[in-house]
Design a protein around this motif. Structure first.
Motif, PDB file in Angstrom:
ATOM      1  N   ILE A  27     -14.858  -1.209  13.286  1.00 13.94           N
ATOM      2  CA  ILE A  27     -13.868  -1.253  12.073  1.00 13.94           C
ATOM      3  C   ILE A  27     -13.959   0.276  11.268  1.00 13.94           C
ATOM      4  N   SER A  28     -12.703   0.507  10.728  1.00 18.86           N
ATOM      5  CA  SER A  28     -12.683   1.645   9.814  1.00 18.86           C
ATOM      6  C   SER A  28     -12.172   1.470   8.714  1.00 18.86           C
ATOM      7  N   PHE A  29     -13.191   1.643   7.518  1.00 12.62           N
ATOM      8  CA  PHE A  29     -12.925   1.428   6.245  1.00 12.62           C
ATOM      9  C   PHE A  29     -13.511   2.515   5.306  1.00 12.62           C
ATOM     10  N   THR A  30     -13.123   2.149   3.900  1.00 14.22           N
ATOM     11  CA  THR A  30     -13.625   3.243   2.778  1.00 14.22           C
ATOM     12  C   THR A  30     -14.602   2.388   2.069  1.00 14.22           C
ATOM     13  N   HIS A  56      -4.432   9.667   1.494  1.00 16.55           N
ATOM     14  CA  HIS A  56      -4.485  10.344   3.073  1.00 16.55           C
ATOM     15  C   HIS A  56      -5.833  10.220   3.858  1.00 16.55           C
ATOM     16  N   ASN A  57      -6.273   9.065   3.582  1.00 23.99           N
ATOM     17  CA  ASN A  57      -7.539   8.683   4.337  1.00 23.99           C
ATOM     18  C   ASN A  57      -7.300   8.578   5.995  1.00 23.99           C
ATOM     19  N   MET A 111       0.661  -0.959  -0.061  1.00 24.98           N
ATOM     20  CA  MET A 111      -0.092  -0.003  -0.134  1.00 24.98           C
ATOM     21  C   MET A 111       0.882   1.248   0.015  1.00 24.98           C
ATOM     22  N   LYS A 112       0.442   2.108  -0.521  1.00 22.59           N
ATOM     23  CA  LYS A 112       1.415   3.357  -1.023  1.00 22.59           C
ATOM     24  C   LYS A 112       0.600   4.330  -0.097  1.00 22.59           C
ATOM     25  N   PHE A 113       1.336   5.188   1.028  1.00 24.46           N
ATOM     26  CA  PHE A 113       0.898   6.279   1.705  1.00 24.46           C
ATOM     27  C   PHE A 113       1.293   7.702   1.196  1.00 24.46           C
ATOM     28  N   ARG A 114       1.952   7.712  -0.104  1.00 27.78           N
ATOM     29  CA  ARG A 114       2.139   9.036  -0.491  1.00 27.78           C
ATOM     30  C   ARG A 114       1.423   9.050  -2.076  1.00 27.78           C
ATOM     31  N   THR A 115       1.620  10.363  -2.359  1.00 32.50           N
ATOM     32  CA  THR A 115       1.184  10.302  -3.749  1.00 32.50           C
ATOM     33  C   THR A 115       2.034   9.578  -4.810  1.00 32.50           C
ATOM     34  N   ASP A 142      -8.765   0.716  -4.534  1.00 32.51           N
ATOM     35  CA  ASP A 142      -7.768   1.621  -4.973  1.00 32.51           C
ATOM     36  C   ASP A 142      -7.117   2.690  -4.126  1.00 32.51           C
ATOM     37  N   GLY A 143      -6.141   3.199  -4.530  1.00 37.60           N
ATOM     38  CA  GLY A 143      -5.253   4.238  -3.795  1.00 37.60           C
ATOM     39  C   GLY A 143      -4.926   4.018  -2.614  1.00 37.60           C
ATOM     40  N   GLU A 144      -5.226   4.489  -1.487  1.00 37.46           N
ATOM     41  CA  GLU A 144      -4.856   3.850   0.095  1.00 37.46           C
ATOM     42  C   GLU A 144      -6.129   3.688   0.666  1.00 37.46           C
ATOM     43  N   ARG A 145      -7.127   3.300  -0.096  1.00 37.40           N
ATOM     44  CA  ARG A 145      -8.536   2.691   0.591  1.00 37.40           C
ATOM     45  C   ARG A 145      -8.548   1.230   1.014  1.00 37.40           C
ATOM     46  N   GLY A 146      -9.460   0.792   1.808  1.00 36.50           N
ATOM     47  CA  GLY A 146      -9.752  -0.309   1.990  1.00 36.50           C
ATOM     48  C   GLY A 146      -9.890  -0.398   3.656  1.00 36.50           C
ATOM     49  N   LEU A 147      -9.920  -1.711   4.284  1.00 36.33           N
ATOM     50  CA  LEU A 147     -10.131  -1.887   5.704  1.00 36.33           C
ATOM     51  C   LEU A 147      -8.904  -1.166   6.278  1.00 36.33           C
TER      52      LEU A 147
END
Length: 378
Positions: A111-114, A150-151, A1-5, A92-97
């Protein structure tokens, strides 16, 4: 997972008593300054893109997988999913659980998720006999995300019994909407809510901005870019946040257990202790206790925990953290919120995405490729 752009109930009760004892007693004596602990990483299981974890009932460790599943780690290994919301989230991006947490009595699981629209969502389940009760699910809080990065998404219960939620600034790069310093949005903030005190939640009456008509009542602290991982010291109750930087500086922020909240960590006027793109340091800026630049292999700080386990005495009282890009596990020696030493523990978790603290204070390192490793004495 990427944490930056660019980039069981009795045992559970025993854990509870131990946790309460740690948060009300004075901290264990830390290792002597400059003393490097000798550790090794012992791989204990493999998951599918693990993203977060939490100490669970019965002395277990619960592991979240980014696509939306939760599995329980026991001495026998990683079990089958006990929760699966993979049809409700996107990666996609930095999303998920992105985060999981239990309340102090293991009576509720969060739980915290997008979700499929990319909206950050915190849901609650009742727990009985150590098992999630799916029919009790309810949504506690949601926050629209303008971009896929940046979630933030980490969640933890503090020593005060309230739920803390970390949200990034909304994404893109450079905080284009100015969310970090804007008190009228939950983005770029650390939130503090009481999920059991109201429907869907209550605001703790001593939150710092409760009487400010220009600020959201949920806010505990602000000026954060992407506080991917944060924790409370089980020995002192102090709060530590690993806030991922933009281009040059990674930072670790600290607040004492006695804090009344309201800290401004500076983003996007500041990146660490440095003005960002001509920014002006806010008068109330709380600088990080530690920062490091990106001239090496590091690129995204992965906040960890102050070690309060028993297996590695030389590590006691030190804050253990890592970085997504270089994977090196490091430790900060702390004294009254000041860093008195930094050590490289000589182990590497690969593309480290999270650290997890078990019930007895031992720490695990999650690699995004699937490894779950425990930090053991060498």
């Amino acid at each position: 997972m990427k944490f930056r752009t660019r980039s069981s109930a009795i045992i559970g009760a025993i854990c509870l008593v131990a946790s309460l004892a740690l948060t009300t007693a004075s901290a264990d004596e830390p290792a002597a300054p400059g003393q490097a602990a000798k550790v090794t990483l012992k791989k204990v299981a493999t998951a599918q893109n693990p993203s977060a974890g939490a100490a669970g009932p019965g002395g277990t460790v619960w592991i979240a997988e980014r696509a939306g599943t939760v599995r329980v780690l026991s001495p026998k290994g990683l079990g089958e999913p006990v929760l699966d919301i993979s049809g409700e989230t996107t990666t996609d991006g930095e999303r998920g659980l992105l985060g999981i947490a239990f309340d102090k009595r293991f009576a509720h699981f969060y739980i915290s998720f997008t979700n499929l629209e990319g909206t950050s969502t915190v849901d609650e389940f009742a727990v009985r006999g150590g098992k999630i009760q799916p029919n009790t699910r309810r949504t506690v809080l949601t926050q629209t995300q303008p971009y896929s990065n940046h979630n933030g998404g980490d969640i933890k219960f503090g020593p005060d019994g309230y739920l803390y939620i970390a949200f990034g600034d909304g994404g893109a790069g450079g905080d284009p909407h100015g969310n970090g310093q804007n008190l009228d949005t939950l983005l770029g903030k650390m939130l503090r809510i009481d999920p059991s005190g109201g429907k869907p939640y209550a605001i703790p009456p001593d939150n710092p901005f409760v009487n400010d008509p220009n600020a959201r009542d949920e806010i505990w602290a602000y000026g954060l870019r992407n506080p991917w991982r944060f924790s409370f010291d089980a020995g002192t109750g102090d709060l530590l946040i690993g806030d991922v930087g933009q281009s040059d500086w990674e930072e670790i922020d600290w607040a004492p257990a006695s804090s009344k909240g309201g800290e401004n960590y500076g983003w996007s006027q500041m990146e660490g202790t440095h003005p960002f793109r001509g920014g002006t340091e806010p008068a109330n800026h709380v600088p990080p206790i530690h920062e490091y630049d990106r001239t090496g292999l590091g690129c995204s700080v992965i906040g960890g925990f102050v070690y309060r386990g028993k297996a590695i005495p030389d590590l006691k009282g030190q804050y253990v953290f890592s970085d997504y890009c270089d994977g090196t596990v490091r430790a900060l020696q702390l004294e009254n919120g000041k860093v008195t030493g930094v050590s490289d523990l000589g182990v590497n978790g690969g593309e480290t995405v999270s650290l997890v603290q078990g019930c007895k204070g031992e720490l695990y390192v999650l690699g995004i490729a699937g490894s779950i490793s425990r930090i053991d004495p060498a």
